[in-house]
Motif scaffolding. Structure first.
Motif, short mmCIF file in Angstrom:
data_model
loop_
_atom_site.label_atom_id
_atom_site.label_comp_id
_atom_site.label_asym_id
_atom_site.label_seq_id
_atom_site.Cartn_x
_atom_site.Cartn_y
_atom_site.Cartn_z
N ALA A 264 33.78 -7.18 -10.48
CA ALA A 264 33.72 -7.71 -9.12
C ALA A 264 33.38 -9.20 -9.11
N ARG A 265 32.67 -9.67 -10.11
CA ARG A 265 32.30 -11.08 -10.18
C ARG A 265 33.47 -11.98 -10.59
N SER A 266 34.54 -11.40 -11.16
CA SER A 266 35.71 -12.16 -11.62
C SER A 266 35.31 -13.24 -12.62
N LEU A 267 34.55 -12.84 -13.62
CA LEU A 267 34.06 -13.79 -14.62
C LEU A 267 35.15 -14.17 -15.61
N ASN A 268 34.96 -15.30 -16.25
CA ASN A 268 35.84 -15.73 -17.32
C ASN A 268 35.81 -14.69 -18.44
N SER A 269 36.97 -14.32 -18.96
CA SER A 269 37.06 -13.22 -19.92
C SER A 269 36.33 -13.52 -21.22
N PHE A 270 36.12 -14.81 -21.54
CA PHE A 270 35.45 -15.15 -22.81
C PHE A 270 33.96 -15.41 -22.62
N GLU A 271 33.47 -15.23 -21.39
CA GLU A 271 32.06 -15.40 -21.12
C GLU A 271 31.28 -14.20 -21.66
N THR A 272 30.01 -14.42 -22.02
CA THR A 272 29.13 -13.34 -22.46
C THR A 272 28.25 -12.91 -21.30
N THR A 273 28.11 -11.60 -21.13
CA THR A 273 27.24 -11.05 -20.10
C THR A 273 26.23 -10.11 -20.75
N GLN A 274 25.01 -10.13 -20.27
CA GLN A 274 23.98 -9.25 -20.84
C GLN A 274 23.18 -8.59 -19.72
N VAL A 275 22.51 -7.49 -20.09
CA VAL A 275 21.67 -6.76 -19.15
C VAL A 275 20.25 -6.73 -19.69
N ARG A 276 19.28 -7.01 -18.83
CA ARG A 276 17.87 -6.94 -19.20
C ARG A 276 17.34 -5.57 -18.74
N ILE A 277 16.89 -4.75 -19.70
CA ILE A 277 16.48 -3.37 -19.43
C ILE A 277 15.05 -3.16 -19.93
N LEU A 311 35.43 -5.05 -20.17
CA LEU A 311 36.37 -4.54 -19.18
C LEU A 311 37.61 -3.90 -19.81
N ARG A 312 37.94 -4.32 -21.02
CA ARG A 312 39.12 -3.75 -21.68
C ARG A 312 38.81 -2.39 -22.29
N GLU A 313 37.62 -2.27 -22.87
CA GLU A 313 37.25 -1.01 -23.52
C GLU A 313 36.79 0.01 -22.47
N PRO A 314 36.86 1.31 -22.79
CA PRO A 314 36.44 2.34 -21.83
C PRO A 314 34.91 2.39 -21.69
N LEU A 315 34.44 3.21 -20.76
CA LEU A 315 33.02 3.33 -20.45
C LEU A 315 32.15 3.62 -21.68
N PRO A 316 32.56 4.49 -22.62
CA PRO A 316 31.70 4.76 -23.78
C PRO A 316 31.34 3.52 -24.59
#
Length: 433
Positions: A264-277, A311-316
């Motif tokens: 939904a954010r339409s980020l650049n495909s080569f950008e890195t995204t991380q989650v803080r858990i 986004l290319r790989e499946p949920l697993p």
């Protein structure tokens, strides 16, 4: 909904017998110092019959005598160490009312109107604040704020349950473990993992996040995930893990939301995204720390991926990254952190990466899971709450996951997003593709 504040006062602990000295203090632990230096707020709603305010005040005074830290103040001792002074100066207690029924005010949408249901989080000396808001139908809303440096969500929820026990005339159980000096570094220290750039950073290298000119550009969207949907999500997330233990519902849902929000954010495909858990150290450390430990005992996992891969790989794929990152935050990791925090942080002038002053986390996310906290066990004498939810925190990308008040195992997610991304997210948030 217009909330009328009717009274505001300080409530102090009451003790049976001789009160303890009010000149002592508790040094903050390494886990206290690395967490968020801010108040957090939660909101409870109760249907009638509800006990009178005086009963809740008396119960609070009793609970504070067992959890003295909340009635104290943050400061520094004569050595310059950050401490909690056990001075019994008390907590803020506010009484308020609304000229409508609770049904007329419902549903409580995650918006700025929620801020009127609890005291302000800014510039507050008290470590706990309570606001009791009464509705014409006899319903009651309890707005509760607590300073995160004093305790994490696990400990705070234990205190809230204890407050309810005291209101009902029950003995407080379990009794909290107050010793914050149990996290001793090893000699010699072992820096087995990298902590600079993870929990700590150099102040000169502080990461700049997007500045939001208009806070109204961020909308907090509440999403309800049914038990049936969560079951399908978990099955799909675990479909490629080779017969190993299925991923948890939490991991599966976070993987799904990570992918949906990133798209939904339409980020650049080569950008890195991380989650803080957040990862609870009580069950990770060996020997384990009792659940009654009162304070902060949380570190974080940071699963990350390139946008194109996520986004290319499946949920697993996303679920495995999350599971691997959480698994890494084990006993060895916690002990490495203790050593690093003791020997390196002050000498290298490092500061925590945990920061609530950001207005946007994009391209990253943070997940605050309250799924295992016993918030729904807070019974003041009239039964359990009919609603429990976080207050309004419009930090883009900072999600809260809470058990739905329906009580069937479903989950409510509170997700702040830029207004321009919300329509796209709504279209895909229930897609299992």
């Amino acid at each position: 909904m217009k909330v009328r504040k009717e009274s505001s006062r300080v409530v102090k602990p009451t003790y049976e017998g001789t009160p303890p000295p009010n000149t002592t203090y508790v040094p903050l632990s390494v886990f206290d110092k690395v967490t968020y230096n801010t108040h957090m707020a939660v909101i409870y709603a109760y249907c009638p019959p509800t006990p009178p305010n005086v009963a809740l005040e008396l119960g609070l005074q009793k609970a504070l005598s067992v959890f003295r830290e909340w009635a104290g103040r943050l400061g520094k001792n004569d050595k310059g160490d950050h401490v909690i002074f056990l001075n019994d100066e008390g907590v803020r207690f506010v009484e308020a009312s609304v000229d409508s029924t609770l049904d007329q005010a419902m549903p409580f949408k995650p918006s700025a109107s929620l801020l009127s249901l609890h005291p302000s989080l800014k510039g507050v000396a008290e470590l706990v604040q309570v606001q009791l808001t009464r509705f014409t139908c006899g319903s009651m809303v309890v707005g509760f704020t607590a300073h995160h440096l004093v305790a994490d969500g696990h400990s705070t929820s234990n205190f809230l349950v204890a407050w309810g026990q005291a209101c009902r005339g029950l003995a407080i159980s379990p009794i909290p473990l107050h010793d914050r000096a149990i996290f001793l570094p090893r000699d010699p220290p072992i820096f087995e993992f990298e902590h600079e750039g993870v929990e700590f950073m150099s102040e000169t290298l502080k990461k700049e996040y997007p500045i939001v000119d208009d806070i109204n550009d961020i909308l907090v969207h509440k999403v309800h995930f049914t038990l049936e949907f969560l079951g399908k999500l978990k099955a799909k997330a675990s479909s490629m893990n080779g017969g190993n233990k299925p991923y948890s519902t939490f991991e599966s849902l976070v993987a799904h939301l990570w992918r949906a929000i990133t798209k939904a954010r339409s980020l650049n495909s080569f950008e890195t995204t991380q989650v803080r858990i957040s990862v609870n150290g009580r069950i990770r450390l060996n020997p384990g720390v009792p659940n009654e430990y009162f304070g902060n005992l949380v570190l974080w996992a940071f699963p990350s991926a390139k946008v194109k891969d996520l986004l290319r790989e499946p949920l697993p794929y996303a679920a495995k990254i999350i599971d691997d990152a959480i698994t890494k935050v084990n006993n060895n990791y916690f002990k490495s952190f203790i050593d690093f925090a003791k020997y390196k942080v002050e000498t290298e002038n490092l500061i925590p990466t945990a920061d609530m002053n950001k207005s946007a986390l994009c391209p990253n996310l943070e997940v605050d899971s309250w799924l295992r906290f016993p918030f729904y066990d807070l019974d003041f004498g009239g039964g359990c709450p009919c609603i429990f939810m976080p207050s309004y925190f419009p930090t883009e990308g900072m999600m809260f996951l809470v058990p739905s008040f329906i009580g069937d195992g479903s989950i409510d997610a509170f997700i702040p997003l830029f207004q321009d991304n919300l329509a796209s997210f709504k279209q895909i948030c229930y897609s299992l593709d």
